[in-house]
Scaffold this motif. Structure first.
Motif, PDB file in Angstrom:
ATOM      1  N   VAL A 287       0.843  -1.202   0.000  1.00 30.26           N
ATOM      2  CA  VAL A 287       0.000   0.000   0.000  1.00 30.26           C
ATOM      3  C   VAL A 287       0.873   1.245   0.000  1.00 30.26           C
ATOM      4  N   ALA A 288       0.508   2.192  -0.860  1.00 30.37           N
ATOM      5  CA  ALA A 288       1.130   3.512  -0.902  1.00 30.37           C
ATOM      6  C   ALA A 288       0.004   4.536  -0.814  1.00 30.37           C
ATOM      7  N   PRO A 289       0.299   5.808  -0.633  1.00 27.51           N
ATOM      8  CA  PRO A 289      -0.759   6.801  -0.716  1.00 27.51           C
ATOM      9  C   PRO A 289      -1.424   6.727  -2.098  1.00 27.51           C
ATOM     10  N   PHE A 290      -2.736   6.532  -2.114  1.00 25.49           N
ATOM     11  CA  PHE A 290      -3.479   6.365  -3.362  1.00 25.49           C
ATOM     12  C   PHE A 290      -4.299   7.601  -3.675  1.00 25.49           C
ATOM     13  N   VAL A 291      -4.482   7.859  -4.967  1.00 20.00           N
ATOM     14  CA  VAL A 291      -5.285   8.985  -5.451  1.00 20.00           C
ATOM     15  C   VAL A 291      -6.073   8.512  -6.668  1.00 20.00           C
ATOM     16  N   THR A 292      -7.326   8.944  -6.792  1.00 18.58           N
ATOM     17  CA  THR A 292      -8.089   8.595  -7.987  1.00 18.58           C
ATOM     18  C   THR A 292      -7.762   9.557  -9.121  1.00 18.58           C
ATOM     19  N   TRP A 293      -7.789   9.042 -10.344  1.00 20.83           N
ATOM     20  CA  TRP A 293      -7.504   9.851 -11.527  1.00 20.83           C
ATOM     21  C   TRP A 293      -8.746  10.027 -12.399  1.00 20.83           C
ATOM     22  N   GLY A 294      -9.759   9.181 -12.177  1.00 16.96           N
ATOM     23  CA  GLY A 294     -10.912   9.179 -13.063  1.00 16.96           C
ATOM     24  C   GLY A 294     -12.211   9.562 -12.399  1.00 16.96           C
ATOM     25  N   THR A 295     -13.284   8.887 -12.783  1.00 13.88           N
ATOM     26  CA  THR A 295     -14.618   9.210 -12.286  1.00 13.88           C
ATOM     27  C   THR A 295     -15.286   8.013 -11.624  1.00 13.88           C
TER      28      THR A 295
END
Length: 469
Positions: A287-295
């Protein structure tokens, strides 16, 4: 016959077996809000019925409520004001407790219910809201229902319930520095997909899950529905018992009840040889810091990763291409360094006191970056008061954050808190659908610590660069 935790919870609440796929299920607690209950109450009135068990129903105003830090909250929008007044009228008529607009302890249903000791391990809890899965963190089966079903529950305290399949997700190891339950669940959803748990109740287990605080477990179970799950469960343990007993005066005052309750909670776990229809295994170290890129919440990557290129034709490729057009991004890009104009910290996913403490730890002595509007909306009146007592609110204000009153706020923009078209927002909420936070607005889901990092840098930033181990 061996049983999973989910099956045990259903078994103990089944009033009647209707057929091989459906049961009549008893609900220990039914939560109501202002936007999914009006038609249900109207249906009761038309049939001359009253709520069967009003004491096992609780209501709150949260989705439409303004969060401006005014002394008295007044809902200016006519339709929203009508929803709130109708809820009060219906609760008064049916004898249902209500956390009304200006109640000091008002808040989001999924925050106030656990913090006031309403949720106990082994319960079935339902609500006209999909994120009722939150309560699985305490070993309770929680799930959302529709308006017609709300009416049925009010009238009978039961629900015609279609049985789900069983899924187990095991996560062992230790979450790395700078990562949280929000990062973990975004990673899981990105791996199994937005429909990966459709038709299943998911049981989370493993050493990484055991190490999570109760509030972190709320985040995990809250977002299980974003993988399509019909519920998310974690077997009760010592942390669960301590959390519930601190908020349960009836058990605290009666030693015999307390001992009996603890004994019952300890039995709430899947049998060792219980059979699950699907099992997934993940390593916490991944696990790393996650971010969404889409919808969609499953369109997420580690902060160090690149937006993927979808090479296979089909719905997945079409969805990715549409998401990139909407967000104004391109495949192969890094999200780190992407400028944001707005930061929102709050919601039933990440509006609790531990989330706010993480924000303070991240920002340190920094200020909100020029050109960024940063809002913090506590999940309840109790969270707001605790944050003010701990000095968190004062530090946020000094750093340039807006310190708001509790409510759902910008999670879904059914209130005054709406993003302008084209605004890019770092958000701790649970959904990044098109227009979710305002028409043509762009949402990037992330943890409170990551959102705080974005607020003080003005761009999506790896929080690990701000908070050293």
């Amino acid at each position: 016959m061996t049983r999973t935790l989910y099956q045990k919870l259903v078994d103990t609440h089944t009033v009647a077996q209707l057929d091989s796929d459906n049961v009549l299920l008893f609900a220990d607690l039914h939560l109501l809000n202002e936007y999914t209950s009006p038609q249900a109450f109207a249906g009761l009135d038309e049939r001359g019925l009253r709520t069967l068990m009003p004491g096992q129903n609780v209501a709150t105003v949260s989705h439409i409520i303004p969060t401006r830090p005014d002394h008295l909250r007044i809902i200016q929008d006519t339709d929203s004001a009508l929803q709130a007044s109708n809820l009060k009228r219906n609760c008064d008529l049916h004898g249902i407790p209500l956390f009304d607009t200006n109640d000091a302890l008002q808040g989001i249903e999924h925050v106030i219910a656990p913090e006031h000791g309403m949720i106990r391990p082994g319960m079935v809890v339902i609500c006209g809201d999909s994120h009722t899965t939150t309560y699985g963190a305490l070993g309770a089966l929680g799930f959302g229902i529709g308006t017609t079903e709300v009416e049925h529950v009010l009238a009978t305290q039961t629900l015609v319930y279609r049985l789900a399949q069983n899924m187990r997700i095991r996560v062992d190891g230790n979450l790395p520095h700078g990562t949280t339950a929000k990062d973990l669940v975004l990673m899981i959803i990105s791996r199994i997909g937005a429909q990966g748990a459709r038709g299943f109740v998911v049981e989370f287990c493993g050493t990484a899950i055991e190490a999570l605080s109760i509030e972190a477990r709320f985040t995990l179970c809250n977002m299980a529905v974003e993988a399509g799950a019909r519920g998310g469960l974690i077997a009760p343990d010592q942390k669960t018992a301590e959390y519930v007993l601190q908020r349960a005066p009836d058990l605290a005052l009666n030693p015999d009840w307390r001992q009996a309750a603890i004994a019952d909670w300890q039995a709430l776990r899947s049998d060792e040889d219980a059979v699950f229809d699907i099992e997934h295994v993940f390593a916490a170290e991944d696990v790393a810091p996650f971010v969404t890129w889409g919808t969609s919440p499953d369109q997420a990557i580690p902060i160090t990763g690149h937006i993927p290129t979808c090479t296979e034709d089909g719905i997945e490729k079409q969805s990715a291409e549409r998401a990139l057009r909407y967000t104004g991004l391109t495949a192969g890009m890094l999200l780190e360094g992407l400028p944001v104009e707005h930061v929102f910290i709050g919601s039933c996913t990440n509006g609790r006191i531990e989330d706010l403490r993480a924000v303070i730890e991240t920002i340190g002595d920094r200020k909100v970056a020029p050109g960024v509007r940063a809002m913090v909306v506590p999940g309840s009146g109790a969270v707001r008061m605790q944050a003010e007592e701990e000095g968190i609110a004062a530090k946020l204000i000094a750093a340039g954050f807006e310190w708001r009153k509790p409510g759902c706020s910008m999670c879904l923009a059914m209130n005054d808190d709406v993003l302008a078209p084209g605004t890019r927002c770092a958000s701790t909420t649970n959904r990044n659908f098109e227009g979710r936070q305002g028409r043509d607005s762009i949402t990037h889901l992330m943890s409170p610590a990551m959102a705080a990092a974005a607020a003080v840098t003005g761009k999506i930033t790896d929080v690990r660069k701000l908070v050293k181990q």
